[in-house]
Design an enzyme around this catalytic site. Structure first.
Site, short mmCIF file in Angstrom:
data_model
loop_
_atom_site.label_atom_id
_atom_site.label_comp_id
_atom_site.label_asym_id
_atom_site.label_seq_id
_atom_site.Cartn_x
_atom_site.Cartn_y
_atom_site.Cartn_z
N LYS A 14 0.83 -1.21 0.00
CA LYS A 14 0.00 0.00 0.00
C LYS A 14 0.87 1.26 0.00
O LYS A 14 2.07 1.20 0.29
CB LYS A 14 -0.92 -0.04 1.23
CG LYS A 14 -1.97 -1.18 1.24
CD LYS A 14 -2.80 -1.06 2.53
CE LYS A 14 -3.92 -2.06 2.63
NZ LYS A 14 -4.70 -1.88 3.88
N PHE A 64 -15.21 4.05 7.87
CA PHE A 64 -13.83 4.22 7.38
C PHE A 64 -13.71 4.04 5.87
O PHE A 64 -12.62 4.09 5.32
CB PHE A 64 -12.88 3.25 8.12
CG PHE A 64 -13.19 1.78 7.92
CD1 PHE A 64 -12.68 1.09 6.83
CD2 PHE A 64 -14.00 1.10 8.82
CE1 PHE A 64 -12.97 -0.26 6.64
CE2 PHE A 64 -14.28 -0.26 8.64
CZ PHE A 64 -13.77 -0.93 7.54
N ARG A 102 -1.17 -14.14 5.26
CA ARG A 102 -1.93 -13.47 6.34
C ARG A 102 -1.15 -13.56 7.65
O ARG A 102 -1.15 -12.63 8.44
CB ARG A 102 -3.31 -14.11 6.53
CG ARG A 102 -4.38 -13.75 5.53
CD ARG A 102 -4.86 -12.33 5.55
NE ARG A 102 -5.75 -11.95 6.62
CZ ARG A 102 -6.56 -10.88 6.57
NH1 ARG A 102 -6.60 -10.10 5.48
NH2 ARG A 102 -7.32 -10.56 7.58
N THR A 108 -5.15 -6.87 11.44
CA THR A 108 -5.50 -5.66 10.69
C THR A 108 -5.07 -4.38 11.42
O THR A 108 -4.53 -3.46 10.82
CB THR A 108 -7.04 -5.63 10.47
OG1 THR A 108 -7.43 -6.86 9.87
CG2 THR A 108 -7.46 -4.47 9.61
N ARG A 122 2.37 -5.78 9.77
CA ARG A 122 1.43 -4.73 10.16
C ARG A 122 1.75 -4.12 11.53
O ARG A 122 1.22 -3.05 11.88
CB ARG A 122 0.00 -5.28 10.10
CG ARG A 122 -0.47 -5.41 8.65
CD ARG A 122 -1.75 -6.17 8.53
NE ARG A 122 -2.46 -5.87 7.29
CZ ARG A 122 -3.67 -6.32 7.01
NH1 ARG A 122 -4.30 -7.11 7.87
NH2 ARG A 122 -4.26 -6.00 5.87
N HIS A 147 -2.01 -5.20 1.99
CA HIS A 147 -3.25 -5.97 1.90
C HIS A 147 -2.87 -7.42 1.62
O HIS A 147 -1.93 -7.68 0.88
CB HIS A 147 -4.13 -5.45 0.75
CG HIS A 147 -5.25 -6.39 0.42
ND1 HIS A 147 -6.43 -6.41 1.14
CD2 HIS A 147 -5.35 -7.38 -0.51
CE1 HIS A 147 -7.21 -7.36 0.67
NE2 HIS A 147 -6.58 -7.97 -0.34
O1 CDP Z 1 -7.13 -5.83 5.45
P1 CDP Z 1 -7.91 -6.80 6.30
O2 CDP Z 1 -8.58 -7.89 5.50
O3 CDP Z 1 -7.09 -7.36 7.43
O4 CDP Z 1 -9.05 -5.94 7.03
P2 CDP Z 1 -10.50 -5.50 6.56
O5 CDP Z 1 -11.41 -5.60 7.74
O6 CDP Z 1 -10.90 -6.21 5.31
O7 CDP Z 1 -10.32 -3.94 6.22
C1 CDP Z 1 -9.71 -3.50 5.04
C2 CDP Z 1 -8.79 -2.35 5.37
O8 CDP Z 1 -9.58 -1.26 5.85
C3 CDP Z 1 -7.78 -2.62 6.50
O9 CDP Z 1 -6.62 -3.28 6.05
C4 CDP Z 1 -7.50 -1.22 7.00
O10 CDP Z 1 -6.51 -0.55 6.21
C5 CDP Z 1 -8.84 -0.52 6.81
N1 CDP Z 1 -9.66 -0.45 8.06
C6 CDP Z 1 -9.73 0.75 8.77
O11 CDP Z 1 -9.10 1.74 8.38
N2 CDP Z 1 -10.48 0.83 9.92
C7 CDP Z 1 -11.15 -0.24 10.36
N3 CDP Z 1 -11.89 -0.13 11.48
C8 CDP Z 1 -11.10 -1.46 9.67
C9 CDP Z 1 -10.33 -1.54 8.50
MG MG Z 2 -10.20 -7.86 4.26
#
Ligand code: CDP
Ligand code: MG
Length: 245
Positions: A14, A64, A102, A108, A122, A147
């Site tokens: 990213k 978000f 992962r 996350t 991360r 990601h």
């Molecule tokens: O990327 P991942 O699959 O781990 O998480 P996701 O729940 O699919 O969310 C996608 C992306 O959104 C995350 O990687 C974060 O960059 C962002 N995000 C955020 O800014 N605030 C949150 N509460 C949840 C996700």
């Molecule tokens: Mg995701």
């Protein structure tokens, strides 16, 4: 190669990772030596809104979402340098690709990542406060550097969204492909089978496409749209295009 050895996952390096010069670190920690996975495809992408919106479709409507779209489009980290608004998209191939990547990516939330899994990628991320016009904090965004697809189904959807079949060497593709019989053009969220001024040609007769994408286009052409949106097919043909369609 067959079966599990053909597992795939999508990684996006990213804009925050690019800005903080962590690209080499990420590529190194995801190397074949460390993961046993091999590179199947890669590209540098200036993410447009259609692609960002499709990639994060499951998060539409969440608080978000808009900040996340700005983040993945590079607008948050390079607001005044459009030439630097990029991500690096990579397909990794090999047994348990999704889980392996992962695990290396980690949780996350970068704060949780630091607590629960020091050393994961991360854990080097940040949580950014989001402010309104009055400078009040109204939420947060998680800048977590990479990601990584969360499931095999997500990996398939995402790889087909970011890559055309021809971006992946034939022996490293495992999703069915088909040749198009028709011309397909896209403009203003609509599909055409003959040229419209200002449209972009998605496919020409003989071009190779993901079979599921051709099924979607055929369905839309015949007035029977399926679950997959036109944008989810068009997005990959609009990658690194400068034309507004
Ligand atoms: O990327 P991942 O699959 O781990 O998480 P996701 O729940 O699919 O969310 C996608 C992306 O959104 C995350 O990687 C974060 O960059 C962002 N995000 C955020 O800014 N605030 C949150 N509460 C949840 C996700
Ligand atoms: Mg995701």
């Amino acid at each position: 190669m067959s079966g599990k050895e053909m597992d795939k996952t999508l990684v996006l390096i990213k804009p925050d990772a690019l800005k903080n010069s962590l690209t080499g670190y990420v590529l190194s920690i995801l190397s074949e030596f460390h993961t046993g996975l091999c590179f199947a495809a890669t590209k540098i992408v200036q993410v447009n809104r259609i692609l960002a919106d499709e990639h994060y479709a499951e998060h539409r409507g969440k608080v978000f979402f808009d900040p996340l779209i700005e983040y993945i489009m590079g607008q948050s980290h390079y607001p005044k340098e459009p030439n630097k608004q990029r991500v690096i998209a990579i397909v990794y191939l090999g047994a348990d690709a999704v889980k392996k990547v992962r695990d290396i990516a980690g949780p996350t939330n970068p704060h949780v990542a630091r607590e629960q899994k020091p050393g994961c990628v991360r854990a080097l991320g940040t949580i950014v406060p989001l402010k309104n016009a009055a400078d009040e904090v109204v939420g947060t965004r998680m800048d977590n550097l990479i990601h990584a697809s969360a499931t095999d189904e997500e990996a398939e959807r995402e790889i087909k969204l970011w890559f055309k079949p021809n971006d992946i060497p034939p022996f490293l593709r495992s999703y069915p492909v088909k040749q198009s019989d028709l011309h397909y053009y896209y403009k203003g969220k609509k599909l055409f089978t003959s040229h419209e001024p200002g449209s972009i040609c998605l496919l020409a007769p003989g071009d190779l496409a993901w079979e599921s994408d051709l099924d979607t286009l055929q369905g839309i052409k015949n007035g029977k749209p399926g679950a997959q949106s036109l944008e989810s097919v068009a997005a990959k043909y609009l990658i690194n295009e400068i034309r507004e369609v």
